[in-house]
Design a protein around this motif. Structure first.
Motif, PDB file in Angstrom:
ATOM      1  N   GLN A 169       0.872  -1.266  -0.084  1.00  0.00           N
ATOM      2  CA  GLN A 169       0.012  -0.107  -0.098  1.00  0.00           C
ATOM      3  C   GLN A 169       0.802   1.258  -0.330  1.00  0.00           C
ATOM      4  O   GLN A 169       0.718   2.083   0.762  1.00  0.00           O
ATOM      5  CB  GLN A 169      -1.075   0.073   1.237  1.00  0.00           C
ATOM      6  N   LEU A 170       1.674   1.199  -1.004  1.00  0.00           N
ATOM      7  CA  LEU A 170       2.504   2.747  -0.988  1.00  0.00           C
ATOM      8  C   LEU A 170       2.167   3.526  -2.230  1.00  0.00           C
ATOM      9  O   LEU A 170       1.422   3.054  -2.891  1.00  0.00           O
ATOM     10  CB  LEU A 170       4.211   1.936  -1.657  1.00  0.00           C
ATOM     11  N   PRO A 171       2.294   4.823  -2.042  1.00  0.00           N
ATOM     12  CA  PRO A 171       1.983   5.594  -3.094  1.00  0.00           C
ATOM     13  C   PRO A 171       2.432   5.550  -4.436  1.00  0.00           C
ATOM     14  O   PRO A 171       1.927   6.040  -5.432  1.00  0.00           O
ATOM     15  CB  PRO A 171       2.126   7.191  -2.528  1.00  0.00           C
ATOM     16  N   THR A 172       3.825   5.056  -4.539  1.00  0.00           N
ATOM     17  CA  THR A 172       4.461   4.867  -5.927  1.00  0.00           C
ATOM     18  C   THR A 172       5.141   3.382  -5.778  1.00  0.00           C
ATOM     19  O   THR A 172       5.254   2.835  -4.744  1.00  0.00           O
ATOM     20  CB  THR A 172       5.473   5.935  -5.928  1.00  0.00           C
ATOM     21  N   GLU A 173       5.801   3.083  -6.893  1.00  0.00           N
ATOM     22  CA  GLU A 173       6.379   1.777  -7.099  1.00  0.00           C
ATOM     23  C   GLU A 173       7.624   1.633  -6.186  1.00  0.00           C
ATOM     24  O   GLU A 173       8.464   2.331  -6.034  1.00  0.00           O
ATOM     25  CB  GLU A 173       6.882   1.647  -8.478  1.00  0.00           C
ATOM     26  N   ALA A 174       7.501   0.290  -5.645  1.00  0.00           N
ATOM     27  CA  ALA A 174       8.590  -0.076  -4.887  1.00  0.00           C
ATOM     28  C   ALA A 174       9.724  -0.561  -5.682  1.00  0.00           C
ATOM     29  O   ALA A 174       9.517  -1.087  -6.753  1.00  0.00           O
ATOM     30  CB  ALA A 174       8.146  -1.356  -3.824  1.00  0.00           C
TER      31      ALA A 174
END
Length: 199
Positions: A169-174
């Motif tokens: 649930q991150l705002p951008t790509e891991a």
């Protein structure tokens, strides 16, 4: 500082790896891979058997040989002064990261999770992972962790089975990760670093 005037083939460096003999392997963005002995650079490119000039990953396998991966076309192994290129029989869109763990050399790819077996590239049979872009690999001494866009797949290495999936649930790509004392740290593309306890 070392640059092209000193023998480095390209100044955009993607990855670094020091082997057991003290050679520094330098993967570049368009100049192949360089081997540095502390004084001179030796450059290897496609004509020498590496899988592409845009080198994204370098590591040692369980046999101590160097593996090189690029943004296209398989992976190459350096042994006895030359590279051997492994060509997969299926679609393989390039190597993002390589990790040798529990005697197996694992490959993170834009087309899933793979490993080297008997001089060939094998793709995971886990359906949840097959279609994922895998950006990075890590281990905690027991499990293999495969980092996707917004998930971490935890793999039991001997069976190569999916143990569990961690949703991030991150705002951008891991993009990259490391594990230390039960905590996973994840670097993202544009949103900084996040961390969470694994237990």
């Amino acid at each position: 500082k070392y640059d092209i005037e000193d023998g480095l083939s390209q100044v955009n460096v993607n990855t670094l790896f020091e082997d057991v003999d003290g050679f520094l392997w330098i993967g570049t963005q368009g100049g192949g891979v360089n081997r540095f002995d502390g004084k001179d650079f030796e450059t290897y490119n496609e004509k020498d058997g590496i899988p592409g000039e845009l080198v994204t990953a370098v590591t040692a396998g369980s046999n101590g040989n160097i593996f090189v991966g690029s943004t296209w076309g398989g992976i190459s192994e350096f042994s006895q002064g030359r590279f051997k290129h492994y060509n997969p029989v299926f679609s393989y869109s390039g190597t993002n990261h390589i990790l040798t763990f529990k005697g197996i050399t694992w490959l993170a790819s834009a087309s899933g999770l793979f490993w080297i077996k008997d001089n060939s590239i094998v793709k995971t049979t886990e359906k949840e992972i097959q279609s994922q872009v895998i950006n990075y690999l890590e281990n905690d001494g027991k499990y293999l962790y495969a980092l996707a866009y917004n998930k971490i797949f935890v793999i039991e290495p001997s069976s190569k089975a999916l143990y569990k999936t961690i949703n991030l649930q991150l705002p951008t790509e891991a993009n990259i990760m490391t594990i230390n004392k039960g905590v996973v740290y994840v670097g993202t593309k544009g949103s900084g670093i996040y961390f969470a306890k694994l237990s």
